[in-house]
Design a protein around this motif. Sequence first.
Motif, PDB file in Angstrom:
ATOM      1  N   ASP A 167      48.021  49.009  46.647  1.00  0.00           N
ATOM      2  CA  ASP A 167      46.941  48.586  45.769  1.00  0.00           C
ATOM      3  C   ASP A 167      45.910  49.707  45.596  1.00  0.00           C
ATOM      4  OD1 ASP A 167      45.487  48.642  48.109  1.00  0.00           O
ATOM      5  OD2 ASP A 167      45.242  46.494  48.257  1.00  0.00           O
ATOM      6  N   ALA A 168      44.943  49.482  44.762  1.00  0.00           N
ATOM      7  CA  ALA A 168      43.844  50.420  44.568  1.00  0.00           C
ATOM      8  C   ALA A 168      42.559  49.665  44.867  1.00  0.00           C
ATOM      9  CB  ALA A 168      43.838  50.940  43.125  1.00  0.00           C
ATOM     10  N   PRO A 169      42.166  49.624  46.148  1.00  0.00           N
ATOM     11  CA  PRO A 169      41.018  48.798  46.526  1.00  0.00           C
ATOM     12  C   PRO A 169      39.732  49.307  45.882  1.00  0.00           C
ATOM     13  CG  PRO A 169      41.624  50.252  48.330  1.00  0.00           C
ATOM     14  CD  PRO A 169      42.677  50.411  47.277  1.00  0.00           C
ATOM     15  N   LEU A 170      38.770  48.420  45.719  1.00  0.00           N
ATOM     16  CA  LEU A 170      37.522  48.751  45.053  1.00  0.00           C
ATOM     17  C   LEU A 170      36.406  48.107  45.861  1.00  0.00           C
ATOM     18  CD1 LEU A 170      36.218  49.932  42.436  1.00  0.00           C
ATOM     19  CD2 LEU A 170      36.597  47.691  41.384  1.00  0.00           C
TER      20      LEU A 170
ATOM     21  N   ILE B 255      31.783  45.372  51.034  1.00  0.00           N
ATOM     22  CA  ILE B 255      32.478  45.608  49.762  1.00  0.00           C
ATOM     23  C   ILE B 255      31.784  44.971  48.573  1.00  0.00           C
ATOM     24  CG2 ILE B 255      34.767  45.933  50.772  1.00  0.00           C
ATOM     25  CD1 ILE B 255      35.322  42.965  49.942  1.00  0.00           C
TER      26      ILE B 255
ATOM     27  N   PHE C  23      36.097  38.826  55.679  1.00  0.00           N
ATOM     28  CA  PHE C  23      37.525  38.797  55.381  1.00  0.00           C
ATOM     29  C   PHE C  23      38.273  39.505  56.492  1.00  0.00           C
ATOM     30  CE2 PHE C  23      34.891  39.188  51.634  1.00  0.00           C
ATOM     31  CZ  PHE C  23      35.162  37.974  51.032  1.00  0.00           C
TER      32      PHE C  23
ATOM     33  N   LEU D 238      44.684  36.533  54.282  1.00  0.00           N
ATOM     34  CA  LEU D 238      43.263  36.810  54.489  1.00  0.00           C
ATOM     35  C   LEU D 238      42.612  35.580  55.096  1.00  0.00           C
ATOM     36  CD1 LEU D 238      41.826  38.653  51.369  1.00  0.00           C
ATOM     37  CD2 LEU D 238      42.162  39.567  53.670  1.00  0.00           C
TER      38      LEU D 238
ATOM     39  N   CYS E  62      33.555  42.840  40.696  1.00  0.00           N
ATOM     40  CA  CYS E  62      34.218  42.284  41.876  1.00  0.00           C
ATOM     41  C   CYS E  62      34.674  43.431  42.768  1.00  0.00           C
ATOM     42  CB  CYS E  62      35.475  41.498  41.475  1.00  0.00           C
ATOM     43  SG  CYS E  62      35.154  40.008  40.513  1.00  0.00           S
ATOM     44  N   ALA E  63      34.842  43.136  44.039  1.00  0.00           N
ATOM     45  CA  ALA E  63      35.596  44.014  44.929  1.00  0.00           C
ATOM     46  C   ALA E  63      37.067  43.625  44.812  1.00  0.00           C
ATOM     47  CB  ALA E  63      35.114  43.847  46.363  1.00  0.00           C
ATOM     48  N   LEU E  64      37.954  44.545  45.159  1.00  0.00           N
ATOM     49  CA  LEU E  64      39.390  44.274  45.134  1.00  0.00           C
ATOM     50  C   LEU E  64      39.974  44.589  46.496  1.00  0.00           C
ATOM     51  CD1 LEU E  64      40.360  46.008  41.754  1.00  0.00           C
ATOM     52  CD2 LEU E  64      40.083  43.548  42.164  1.00  0.00           C
ATOM     53  N   ILE E  65      40.613  43.602  47.111  1.00  0.00           N
ATOM     54  CA  ILE E  65      41.302  43.857  48.380  1.00  0.00           C
ATOM     55  C   ILE E  65      42.604  43.056  48.404  1.00  0.00           C
ATOM     56  CG2 ILE E  65      39.169  44.262  49.685  1.00  0.00           C
ATOM     57  CD1 ILE E  65      39.472  41.537  50.988  1.00  0.00           C
ATOM     58  N   ALA E  66      43.481  43.423  49.311  1.00  0.00           N
ATOM     59  CA  ALA E  66      44.714  42.661  49.541  1.00  0.00           C
ATOM     60  C   ALA E  66      45.026  42.742  51.024  1.00  0.00           C
ATOM     61  CB  ALA E  66      45.867  43.227  48.721  1.00  0.00           C
ATOM     62  N   PRO E  67      45.598  41.681  51.590  1.00  0.00           N
ATOM     63  CA  PRO E  67      46.011  41.762  52.999  1.00  0.00           C
ATOM     64  C   PRO E  67      47.255  42.639  53.120  1.00  0.00           C
ATOM     65  CG  PRO E  67      46.688  39.663  52.056  1.00  0.00           C
ATOM     66  CD  PRO E  67      45.924  40.377  50.986  1.00  0.00           C
TER      67      PRO E  67
ATOM     68  N   GLN F 272      49.611  47.894  50.633  1.00  0.00           N
ATOM     69  CA  GLN F 272      50.579  47.357  49.684  1.00  0.00           C
ATOM     70  C   GLN F 272      50.509  48.076  48.349  1.00  0.00           C
ATOM     71  OE1 GLN F 272      51.596  43.199  49.465  1.00  0.00           O
ATOM     72  NE2 GLN F 272      49.900  42.665  50.801  1.00  0.00           N
TER      73      GLN F 272
END
Lengths: 328, 328
Positions: free
Chosen positions: A25-28, A122, A138, A45, A34-39, A23
């Motif tokens: 995003d810029a996952p981390l 993550i 997740f 999720l 924090c980690a950063l994720i998106a479905p 999507q």
Amino acid sequence: MLSEFSLIDRFFARRAKTPAPRQGDAPLGIGDDCALIAPPAGHQLAISTDMLVEGRHFFPDVDPYALGHKALAVNLSDLAAMGAKPHAFTLALALPRADEAWLQAFSDGLFALADRFGCALIGGDTTSGPLNICITVFGDVPHHTALRRDAAKPGDDIYVSGTLGDARAALGAMLGEWQAPDAAASAWRRALERPEPRVALGMALGGIAHAALDISDGLAGDLMHILKRSNVRATVDADAVPCSDAVRAMPDAARRQCTLAGGDDYELCFTAPRTARDAIARIGERVGVPLTCIGRIESFGSPEIAWRDGAGAPLSLMLQGFDHFHAD
Amino acid sequence: MLSEFSLIDRFFARRAKTPAPRQGDAPLGIGDDCALIAPPAGHQLAISTDMLVEGRHFFPDVDPYALGHKALAVNLSDLAAMGAKPHAFTLALALPRADEAWLQAFSDGLFALADRFGCALIGGDTTSGPLNICITVFGDVPHHTALRRDAAKPGDDIYVSGTLGDARAALGAMLGEWQAPDAAASAWRRALERPEPRVALGMALGGIAHAALDISDGLAGDLMHILKRSNVRATVDADAVPCSDAVRAMPDAARRQCTLAGGDDYELCFTAPRTARDAIARIGERVGVPLTCIGRIESFGSPEIAWRDGAGAPLSLMLQGFDHFHAD
């Protein structure tokens, strides 16, 4: 002795991954607050957390490779029960000491399973303290196809995957309740220490099965969770519950204890409409997991399981699911 | 003694919430194999996990209400450091016994803070075992505005929020390193036991500040994380680091130990370009948190902090951040 930061880095952070972007995003991954994720678009999720404690979920002399496997496997099993695709996990770990050999084996077991399912570490936390492993996983599940516990309907068939009871049989052998036959000892132990999460099965059942969960506390208690959440009654053929030959050879009472109230099975129990029988059979063949119909959802009403034997006669079972505080 | 399931239900599940639906999803809270959530359109989920262990993060006689507060607060502080809005959390809890009074107070402290920030309990796990609290939090952060550690730039001002050192001063008083002045004793203790996560501040800084983190292990060590991830060098005025009057009145060495290497502060440390000075000042006023400039990012290069005293003279500090395995 390694410091906390070099310890984390050496065994976990360097094998952690940044999740794939979705999507736009810029996952981390690991290393920030924090980690950063998106479905992916059109997905939610699925999130589950499990805490494993020495003396409760495993013995002090457990093989650390097997422990690393199992700590993640029980969480992946929750994703499977939801029909979700594993994506990432966090690991919080309390350790009495920084034992490098132990950490090497534990992390090897953990990452072997994680890599097999494309599940990226993550984030996490490490502290000194009595051994405790807390993993949160997740997974991605398409909107409205999650396998929930509250979706069983009257007329549904009730299925279980694989065989039940080997893990409980292994535990009984270790505790001296019975002896493991030579031919079954290693299979029993493997069932207890290396459960295989039914991820492909869970994903294939999305949109086809109605209700599902994974059997962690014993079939009898876990099926009741579906009945309670769905407000339905069920009939189950206790002798149809699939088990290994070695468990089938046990005396009736011990066999039923293992297959119906054993726990630690990590097989899926699910319900599906009769019209899905062919589809279910094809799914079982495709993912290579035997699926057995053990009963049916009879009607809406006060949640209850009517147990039958193989001849259809009523069975009165005194069974109880595993309960951490009762078990003391 | 309560069984596991009634225990969970009584103190946690009945106060759990189903998260608000977003993006047309059907969120699911506690009671299934997994919880289901999704970030709003254009957002990512920020995820952090922290494990708290008795004797390491808190004393055995800690007030359970305060412990419930702090266990969630340290996680919300990680969301704040990322600029994320709290959304939900999971709780895994190992308890030596099912003590109802303890659980009531712990859950009261936990939910008081969770409700204040609209953060829903969506899942968890409970087991018997040595006391251990593992919380994983989920927050929403708009794409590309997360406050990462790797984004500091030469020329940035370095800020900290609030005051530093009170929590470490409280710990020193409890351990007999020094005496708490009567006027400061309760404020010190409150700083240690009831940290206030800087959520509104973190959210306001998104898109304005460059790098940020929360100070949990001491300013000196934590700022180094920003410098390492951003590959920059910094100059910091040690005497400009904001502290309470009671900490300011301590001898220099003790004061610097508290303010620069104390830990447990849960204030934000962040960098921002000089052009943002007015905006930063307005944000501090709006969210009601003092923001103090303590130094600047000098250049790209081998990560290092050049410490200065109030007169600008170089200071040689022997400081070390809190490290769980070194602390033994």
